[in-house]
Write an enzyme that holds these catalytic residues in place. Structure first.
Site, PDB file in Angstrom:
ATOM      1  N   ASP A   1      -0.463  61.122  81.121  1.00  0.00           N
ATOM      2  CA  ASP A   1      -0.960  59.864  81.694  1.00  0.00           C
ATOM      3  C   ASP A   1      -2.140  60.110  82.636  1.00  0.00           C
ATOM      4  OD1 ASP A   1       1.291  58.979  80.388  1.00  0.00           O
ATOM      5  OD2 ASP A   1       2.134  57.874  82.074  1.00  0.00           O
TER       6      ASP A   1
ATOM      7  N   GLY B   1       4.889  51.000  80.908  1.00  0.00           N
ATOM      8  CA  GLY B   1       4.459  52.015  79.929  1.00  0.00           C
ATOM      9  C   GLY B   1       2.967  52.114  79.714  1.00  0.00           C
ATOM     10  N   LEU B   2       2.162  51.407  80.532  1.00  0.00           N
ATOM     11  CA  LEU B   2       0.713  51.430  80.305  1.00  0.00           C
ATOM     12  C   LEU B   2      -0.019  52.343  81.289  1.00  0.00           C
ATOM     13  CD1 LEU B   2       0.117  47.641  79.466  1.00  0.00           C
ATOM     14  CD2 LEU B   2       0.634  49.530  77.913  1.00  0.00           C
ATOM     15  N   GLY B   3       0.748  53.179  81.971  1.00  0.00           N
ATOM     16  CA  GLY B   3       0.132  54.235  82.785  1.00  0.00           C
ATOM     17  C   GLY B   3      -0.412  53.775  84.121  1.00  0.00           C
ATOM     18  N   SER B   4       0.108  52.650  84.652  1.00  0.00           N
ATOM     19  CA  SER B   4      -0.513  52.134  85.882  1.00  0.00           C
ATOM     20  C   SER B   4      -0.367  53.111  87.043  1.00  0.00           C
ATOM     21  CB  SER B   4       0.023  50.749  86.239  1.00  0.00           C
ATOM     22  OG  SER B   4       1.226  50.840  86.906  1.00  0.00           O
ATOM     23  N   SER B   5       0.784  53.769  87.190  1.00  0.00           N
ATOM     24  CA  SER B   5       0.919  54.634  88.375  1.00  0.00           C
ATOM     25  C   SER B   5      -0.043  55.827  88.284  1.00  0.00           C
ATOM     26  CB  SER B   5       2.368  55.062  88.614  1.00  0.00           C
ATOM     27  OG  SER B   5       2.689  56.202  87.873  1.00  0.00           O
ATOM     28  N   ALA B   6      -0.221  56.368  87.074  1.00  0.00           N
ATOM     29  CA  ALA B   6      -1.153  57.484  86.924  1.00  0.00           C
ATOM     30  C   ALA B   6      -2.581  57.030  87.219  1.00  0.00           C
ATOM     31  CB  ALA B   6      -1.075  58.047  85.509  1.00  0.00           C
TER      32      ALA B   6
HETATM   33  C1  MEV Z   1       5.073  58.260  79.957  1.00  0.00           C
HETATM   34  O1  MEV Z   1       3.883  57.499  79.848  1.00  0.00           O
HETATM   35  C2  MEV Z   1       5.094  59.340  78.918  1.00  0.00           C
HETATM   36  C3  MEV Z   1       6.367  60.196  78.879  1.00  0.00           C
HETATM   37  O2  MEV Z   1       6.229  61.046  77.742  1.00  0.00           O
HETATM   38  C4  MEV Z   1       6.518  61.026  80.132  1.00  0.00           C
HETATM   39  C5  MEV Z   1       5.478  62.125  80.264  1.00  0.00           C
HETATM   40  O3  MEV Z   1       4.894  62.543  79.291  1.00  0.00           O
HETATM   41  O4  MEV Z   1       5.307  62.589  81.412  1.00  0.00           O
HETATM   42  C6  MEV Z   1       7.613  59.359  78.688  1.00  0.00           C
END
Ligand code: MEV
Length: 308
Positions: free
Chosen positions: A141, A94-99
């Site tokens: 992200d 959830g910390l945006g690593s792939s982006a």
């Molecule tokens: C993921 O970091 C955030 C979500 O809201 C997906 C998105 O916004 O694309 C879950």
């Protein structure tokens, strides 16, 4: 005129925490997001073989590959690119690593192709990359990884920077990884089965963002904590919380946090907690018996070129 290109280049991009509004942002509701001081660095070299390479292997079905291919298509660079990814951002929590990886990869490709980072091109390229791993990315992200700082993001209106009164945030990593795409699909299923309730939830979320902005202005940390819990209850209702998340939140509240909620896609991943400076040590200690905890700085710098 021959364009100025480079043989090798490096850039870095930050991870992020969504403070409020994940998932609902996919449905064009506003979300509040902040870049964190955990970064990924991507080094890139021109390569004699065509395609995108990670070390000496081709990268297939990877967001970075798609992002770099997009840059190569748009800039007309004929050579291949070889990448080296050095990340301090834990993946799939959830910390945006792939982006951030896609953003830094596209930026290094932009440096090689154009001799400069075309930030608009990088944002578009990274979003193309994200489409490989997400069902329907909102763009939050990739946008924060490029822009940095903190701000409000809305799909149809883009990003506006804001000053937030929070300097640091405690992140609890539940250690359970999950796929963002699956979590986004879970919310879609909820929305299809519970149309009326889902539209009420979206309206509540939008109101909540305005309440958060007011609480930011009046530096009312208790209220901000309370609103984190309201946001969490909406996320739980649409099916993206988990036992680990609920346990981490309970530990944080019992130890004296103002509030806590999941951040990012949920289903595991990370929880963020708002804690008064003088309680930080006590809260971190009681959580670290069970989960990994990081104290991270917010509003970190966005995408930048690095020396290589
Ligand atoms: C993921 O970091 C955030 C979500 O809201 C997906 C998105 O916004 O694309 C879950």
């Amino acid at each position: 005129m021959v364009p100025l290109t480079m043989e090798k280049a490096a850039s870095s991009a930050p991870g992020k925490v969504i403070l409020f509004g994940e998932h609902f942002v996919v449905y064009d509701k506003p979300a509040i997001v902040s870049a964190i001081n955990l970064r990924v660095r991507v080094e890139a070299w021109r390569y004699e073989k065509p395609g995108v390479w990670l070390g000496y292997r081709t990268l297939v079905d990877h967001p970075s590959t798609r992002a770099v291919e997009y840059v190569l298509e748009k800039t007309g660079l004929m050579s291949g690119i070889r990448l080296k990814i050095l990340s301090k951002i834990p993946a799939s929590v959830g910390l945006g690593s792939s982006a951030s990886v896609s953003v830094a990869s596209a930026a290094s490709a932009s440096l090689i192709s154009l001799g400069r980072i075309d930030r608009e091109l990088v944002e578009k390229a990274a979003l193309e990359g994200e489409k490989i791993v997400h069902v329907n990315p909102s763009g939050i992200d990739t946008t924060i990884a490029v822009r940095g700082g903190s701000g409000i993001y809305r799909r149809s209106r883009g990003f506006s920077s804001i000053d937030i009164p929070l300097k640091k945030i405690l992140i609890i990593d539940t250690g359970k990884t999950r796929r963002t795409g699956e979590m986004v699909s879970r919310v879609r299923e909820f929305s299809e089965k519970n149309k009326e309730r889902f539209s009420e939830i979206l309206s509540r979320e939008e109101e909540l963002i305005n309440e958060v902005l007011d609480a930011f202005k009046s530096l009312d940390f208790e209220k901000i904590g309370e609103l984190m819990l309201v946001n969490q209850s909406l996320l739980k209702e649409v099916g993206v919380s988990s036992n680990e998340i609920e346990e981490a939140i309970k530990l944080a509240l019992d130890a004296g946090a103002y509030g806590a909620k999941l951040t990012g896609a949920g289903g595991g991943g990370c929880v963020i907690c708002l804690v008064d400076e003088d309680k930080l040590e006590k809260v971190s200690k009681s959580i670290s018996n069970k989960f990994k905890v990081y104290l991270t700085e917010l509003s970190a710098e966005g995408l930048r070129e690095e020396k290589i």
